[in-house]
Design an enzyme around this catalytic site. Sequence first.
Site, PDB file in Angstrom:
ATOM      1  N   ARG A 148      -2.687   5.034   7.579  1.00  0.00           N
ATOM      2  CA  ARG A 148      -2.949   3.781   7.837  1.00  0.00           C
ATOM      3  C   ARG A 148      -2.567   3.587   9.336  1.00  0.00           C
ATOM      4  O   ARG A 148      -1.828   4.334   9.767  1.00  0.00           O
ATOM      5  CB  ARG A 148      -1.952   2.592   7.476  1.00  0.00           C
ATOM      6  N   THR A 179       0.839  -1.083  -0.205  1.00  0.00           N
ATOM      7  CA  THR A 179      -0.101   0.059  -0.093  1.00  0.00           C
ATOM      8  C   THR A 179       1.054   1.323   0.062  1.00  0.00           C
ATOM      9  O   THR A 179       0.587   2.244  -0.803  1.00  0.00           O
ATOM     10  CB  THR A 179      -0.917   0.058   1.268  1.00  0.00           C
TER      11      THR A 179
HETATM   12  N1  ASP Z   1      -2.019  -5.938   3.562  1.00  0.00           N
HETATM   13  C1  ASP Z   1      -3.366  -6.160   3.886  1.00  0.00           C
HETATM   14  C2  ASP Z   1      -3.676  -5.142   4.880  1.00  0.00           C
HETATM   15  O1  ASP Z   1      -2.881  -4.176   5.292  1.00  0.00           O
HETATM   16  C3  ASP Z   1      -3.444  -7.492   4.251  1.00  0.00           C
HETATM   17  C4  ASP Z   1      -2.773  -8.100   5.388  1.00  0.00           C
HETATM   18  O2  ASP Z   1      -2.244  -7.530   6.235  1.00  0.00           O
HETATM   19  O3  ASP Z   1      -3.281  -9.224   5.656  1.00  0.00           O
HETATM   20  O4  ASP Z   1      -4.732  -5.235   5.268  1.00  0.00           O
END
Ligand code: ASP
Length: 337
Positions: free
Chosen positions: A136, A86
């Site tokens: 995030r 991301t």
């Molecule tokens: N990369 C994804 C998230 O950040 C999936 C995961 O971490 O399992 O949600």
Amino acid sequence: MELKTLQPLFDLEAMSKATNGNGQAVVSNGLVGQDILSVSQFDPGKLAYIFSRAREMREMVRQVGGTHILNGHVVACLFYEPSTRTSSSFIAAMERLGGSVIPITQGVNFSSVSKGETLPDTIRTLEQYSDVIVLRHPELGSAQVAADYASVPIINAGDGPGEHPTQALLDLFTIQDELGQIDGLKIAMVGDLRHGRTVHSLTKLLQHYDVSLRFVSPEILRMPLTIMNEILDAGMNVRETHDVADVIENADVLYVTRVQKERFADLSQYEDVKNHYEITPELMAKAKEKMIVLHPLPRVGEIHYAVDSDPRAAYFRQVQNGMYIRMALLAAVLGKA
Ligand code: ASP
């Protein structure tokens, strides 16, 4: 002398309604200046808009690598949780569009967050330098909190076990791109459906389509009741099971997820379920010839490496699509139609 009323130099809302230089009206995408907090903001019209822009971005990247439409724009990427795809795809997206990035992605620990700065203060600082903030954060609802304080758009890049809207957009785009349709598909989601924000967002987004959903998880990792009720109320065809063998033969899409260790209060519960599923070549031998396996990644044992060479393993193509979707989204939010 008669005074002229000066027009603002950059009015994003007006730009989205403007003409394209040939006198043709540019249709507003409804995303200009908007926070992107949840997939519930996306109706089929907006999805079609983003997907067609993402295809154009892909074409443009393949032909010339990048463009300058976001020249002079800055995005702040503020990540309180680890990220590979991301964060890097948002950075790559911004740079390929000619913009710049403030990357607080490798360690919020090296920012003033480690001195105890609150989320609102960090947001109110970063908005002084940037035009959009990608956030995030481990807490459910944190993106909404940030949006309440920010005067620039907030893009939710995952709020704890809540949502991950940009991931769901790229997941849906990949399904359409790989299989040529969404309506009529049987979509099986496997793994940690309780804590997995990607499956929460994707499930909500699929309400716009005529699909059958199959949820495969251990008992303690079932899809949350609120989401189950939402999709049942929407009249969706959904069934739950504990066993991948129940769905493998009919699935058009197998969306696999890892068990989210960091969301368990009791790690012994994690130990009990962590190796519950593994997609192997033997299992794939039972699947349709035309189907795809997706995974938001990272994988921690749910898909055997031997599956990677199967043409139906689409998870790295899915990764690449993430950049095109985020290019489309950044351009839309910043009013560059
Ligand atoms: N990369 C994804 C998230 O950040 C999936 C995961 O971490 O399992 O949600």
